[in-house]
Scaffold this active site. Structure first.
Site, PDB file in Angstrom:
ATOM      1  CG  ASP A  72      30.963  42.020  34.602  1.00  0.00           C
ATOM      2  OD1 ASP A  72      30.929  43.035  34.918  1.00  0.00           O
ATOM      3  OD2 ASP A  72      30.580  41.199  35.330  1.00  0.00           O
ATOM      4  CG  ASP A 101      28.585  41.545  39.531  1.00  0.00           C
ATOM      5  OD1 ASP A 101      29.758  41.154  39.408  1.00  0.00           O
ATOM      6  OD2 ASP A 101      28.338  42.835  39.349  1.00  0.00           O
ATOM      7  CB  THR A 109      34.380  42.573  42.158  1.00  0.00           C
ATOM      8  OG1 THR A 109      33.227  41.925  41.919  1.00  0.00           O
ATOM      9  CG2 THR A 109      34.711  43.778  41.173  1.00  0.00           C
ATOM     10  CB  THR A 110      33.983  37.473  43.830  1.00  0.00           C
ATOM     11  OG1 THR A 110      32.608  38.061  43.100  1.00  0.00           O
ATOM     12  CG2 THR A 110      33.425  36.452  44.857  1.00  0.00           C
TER      13      THR A 110
HETATM   14  P1  ADP Z   1      34.865  37.670  40.048  1.00  0.00           P
HETATM   15  O1  ADP Z   1      34.065  38.672  40.558  1.00  0.00           O
HETATM   16  O2  ADP Z   1      36.084  37.761  40.879  1.00  0.00           O
HETATM   17  O3  ADP Z   1      35.171  38.051  38.788  1.00  0.00           O
HETATM   18  P2  ADP Z   1      33.609  35.306  39.360  1.00  0.00           P
HETATM   19  O4  ADP Z   1      32.262  34.790  39.867  1.00  0.00           O
HETATM   20  O5  ADP Z   1      33.459  36.110  37.890  1.00  0.00           O
HETATM   21  O6  ADP Z   1      34.174  36.154  40.045  1.00  0.00           O
HETATM   22  O7  ADP Z   1      34.520  34.271  38.833  1.00  0.00           O
HETATM   23  C1  ADP Z   1      35.917  34.367  38.352  1.00  0.00           C
HETATM   24  C2  ADP Z   1      36.669  33.157  38.570  1.00  0.00           C
HETATM   25  O8  ADP Z   1      35.963  32.138  37.791  1.00  0.00           O
HETATM   26  C3  ADP Z   1      37.987  33.232  37.676  1.00  0.00           C
HETATM   27  O9  ADP Z   1      39.122  32.849  38.505  1.00  0.00           O
HETATM   28  C4  ADP Z   1      37.835  32.200  36.377  1.00  0.00           C
HETATM   29  O10 ADP Z   1      39.072  31.996  35.926  1.00  0.00           O
HETATM   30  C5  ADP Z   1      37.045  31.154  36.940  1.00  0.00           C
HETATM   31  N1  ADP Z   1      36.244  30.565  35.758  1.00  0.00           N
HETATM   32  C6  ADP Z   1      35.495  30.864  35.115  1.00  0.00           C
HETATM   33  N2  ADP Z   1      34.892  30.021  34.147  1.00  0.00           N
HETATM   34  C7  ADP Z   1      35.236  29.065  34.751  1.00  0.00           C
HETATM   35  C8  ADP Z   1      35.409  27.258  34.541  1.00  0.00           C
HETATM   36  N3  ADP Z   1      34.705  27.158  33.291  1.00  0.00           N
HETATM   37  N4  ADP Z   1      35.967  26.746  35.237  1.00  0.00           N
HETATM   38  C9  ADP Z   1      36.696  27.051  36.129  1.00  0.00           C
HETATM   39  N5  ADP Z   1      36.682  28.294  36.655  1.00  0.00           N
HETATM   40  C10 ADP Z   1      36.239  29.319  35.878  1.00  0.00           C
HETATM   41 MG    MG Z   2      33.852  37.812  36.979  1.00  0.00          MG
END
Ligand code: ADP
Ligand code: MG
Length: 550
Positions: free
Chosen positions: A399, A74, A107-108
């Site tokens: 989340d 996270d 957030t990331t």
């Molecule tokens: P954040 O802290 O920004 O939420 P995450 O590590 O949760 O970061 O990543 C979020 C990103 O991952 C989003 O852009 C989402 O669309 C993308 N994502 C989630 N699942 C998939 C998947 N199966 N394939 C590609 N992208 C994905």
């Molecule tokens: Mg996320």
């Protein structure tokens, strides 16, 4: 940074003896050195979390100075735990915390995007574009993006699509089946609390997380009411009751304490008896006071004297002791009771009402559930074999419910997997030429920065970032109707319709990450802009060779 300043001043003085020109020169170099320095800090920070982005992002192990550790995927947890002091880095962390507060996810993305916007801004500044032009261009681009996202988004067409939006926020954080389980719990809880009045924090105030050791995370469950891992003090009082009046005491029902060195001179048996009698009277007075206020449920933070137990039983009052402050506050909110420091101070209008109290064995441990008259509460019981597993599961649930609850207010969704950002980048590139002057370049720089999201998702999936971004853009362009919903499936590498695969992000998460990142980048640019203020924004006034950063 101190170093840069020193160099700039010396150089300014040596090169140009004329005082005011020297100062101007100094200002300019300071401004740029500061920007370089700030961008470096932002890029370093983004580098620390970028590898966690997306479902195939890596976990980070955070080790505290006392040796305790935490494994997480996270971004905001990584950043909030790290001890970082650089002002720009703090600003980025603040942007990510604010994203967490407002949208609970993304957030990331916010941090990675901010750093990329800054890096592109620096390049533009180096090529002679004034920071205030970059700021203008970024503002125009942001506004256009938010508008465009609104029109790209749509409501989920089914319950399963809604579930996909929530479970996408958990992708990569926990296993798929646990993700589905937590998603279902989160949506159920969100539906209940969406009927309550309250602000953005409702899902934290009304949904208690209770960790219970043992079992597996998929045994986690949702129960109605506030659940506390305690049973009543006196097992002969009723174990449940439908409705009644509750008093909450931030203290106890105890004997007045004797000072350690107070001496009671015992000259005859009568003195001791007299003392005992007075304490009994004191306890009885407190119990009678409760009774006179119609209280049948007493909850205290401290203890209850043994002698008072039978008095309470006779008065028909069920008592609970040693409650944590948080639980007292939650019960207070649910029942409308005021938390009072001692029973003696309790007034009629401090007493609240509850709808139901019951004791059950949940997950092998006795629990009491309380439902208030001022609205519902839910408790999610988080299971897991180790504290680390339970913590990570709780964060994942946080989340999920954060997203699920906000979706009850605005359910519009967008394609994930970098599709939305790719769409925006393509859109901005056709939109840029319609703008006046050099802002065009800044808008294009903004478009390129957005592509850091698909690029990082590809990179973390072990794919070629450059090729994937190009192919993604081409696939989107090849289908004018639905192409913008084509994103990258990080598990397979295929470029496909994200709504068909259930890789969906809420509109509010994506929009907030864009506005948060833009604001953060602009405020870093503004810091430097103060030093540039004297210059005419339209005059390109320095050459590449003047850089001082290396
Ligand atoms: P954040 O802290 O920004 O939420 P995450 O590590 O949760 O970061 O990543 C979020 C990103 O991952 C989003 O852009 C989402 O669309 C993308 N994502 C989630 N699942 C998939 C998947 N199966 N394939 C590609 N992208 C994905
Ligand atoms: Mg996320």
């Amino acid at each position: 940074m101190e170093d840069f300043k020193a160099k700039a001043i010396v150089r300014g003085n040596m090169v140009q003896p004329e005082h005011d020109i020297a100062l101007q020169d100094t200002d300019r170099l300071q401004g740029r050195a500061a920007l370089v320095n700030n961008v470096k800090a932002a890029v370093a920070l983004a580098g620390a979390v970028r590898s966690t982005l997306g479902p195939r992002g890596l976990d980070k192990m955070l080790v505290d100075s006392d040796g305790s550790s935490l494994v997480t995927n996270d971004g905001v947890t990584v950043l909030e735990t790290a001890q970082i002091e650089h002002p720009t880095a703090r600003l980025l962390i603040a942007a990510s915390s604010s994203q967490d507060k407002v949208a609970r996810d993304g957030t990331t993305t916010t941090v990675v995007l901010t750093a990329e916007l800054l890096q592109n801004a620096l390049e533009m500044v180096r090529s002679g574009i004034h920071p205030s032009v970059v700021i203008n261009g970024y503002n125009i681009a942001q506004k256009e993006c938010l508008r465009e996202l609104d029109s790209l988004s749509r409501d989920p067409s089914s319950k399963s699509e809604l579930e996909s939006v929530v479970s996408t926020s958990l992708a990569g954080k926990i296993g798929d089946s646990l993700g589905e389980h937590l998603t279902a719990l989160a949506i159920r809880a969100a539906e209940v609390i969406s009927k309550e009045d309250g602000g953005d924090d409702l899902e934290r105030l009304r949904v208690k997380r209770l960790q219970v050791s043992g079992g597996s995370s998929s045994d986690s469950e949702l129960v109605s009411g506030l659940v506390i891992a305690k049973t009543r003090l006196d097992q002969s009082t009723p174990n449940s009751r439908k409705g009644g009046r509750v008093a909450i005491i931030d203290g106890g029902l105890e004997n007045p304490k004797l000072e350690i060195d107070a001496e009671i001179e015992v000259r005859s048996a009568g003195v001791l008896q007299g003392f005992h009698k007075r304490t009994m009277e004191n306890l009885q007075e407190q119990v009678s006071h409760l009774l006179s206020l119609g209280v049948d449920l007493l909850i205290v933070r401290d203890g209850v004297a043994d002698e008072a137990i039978s008095m309470l039983r006779e008065a028909g009052i069920t008592a609970y002791r040693r409650f944590e402050r948080n639980d007292l506050e939650m019960i207070s909110r649910l029942t409308g009771s005021n938390i009072v420091r001692g029973i003696g101070r309790l007034r009629g209008d401090d007493v609240g009402t509850y709808e139901n109290r019951s004791e059950n064995v949940t997950a092998g441990v006795s629990h009491t559930a309380i439902e208030g008259s001022k609205g519902g509460a839910m408790t999610v019981i988080i299971r897991g074999s180790s504290p680390q597993i339970r913590e990570e599961c709780e964060r994942a649930f946080d989340d999920a419910i954060g997203v699920a609850f906000r979706l009850t207010r605005d359910s519009r969704m967008l394609p994930g997997g970098g599709a939305s950002q790719t769409h925006l980048a393509r859109h901005l590139r056709t939109f840029a030429p319609a703008n006046k002057g050099r802002e065009q370049i800044a808008i294009e720089g903004y478009a390129a920065a957005l592509e850091v999201i698909p690029r990082s998702l590809a990179e973390n999936a072990g794919l070629s970032p450059i090729d994937e971004v190009l192919e993604l853009s081409a696939s989107q362009a090849s289908d004018p109707d639905n192409g913008s919903w084509i994103g990258l499936n990080a598990w397979t590498g295929e470029k496909a319709r994200m709504d068909k695969l259930g890789i969906l992000d809420p509109l509010f998460v994506v929009s907030n990450s864009i506005s948060g990142a833009t604001e953060a980048a602009i405020s870093v640019l503004r810091i430097n802009d103060v030093l540039w203020a004297k210059q005419d924004p339209l005059t390109p006034d320095w050459k590449e060779g003047e850089d001082q950063e290396d």
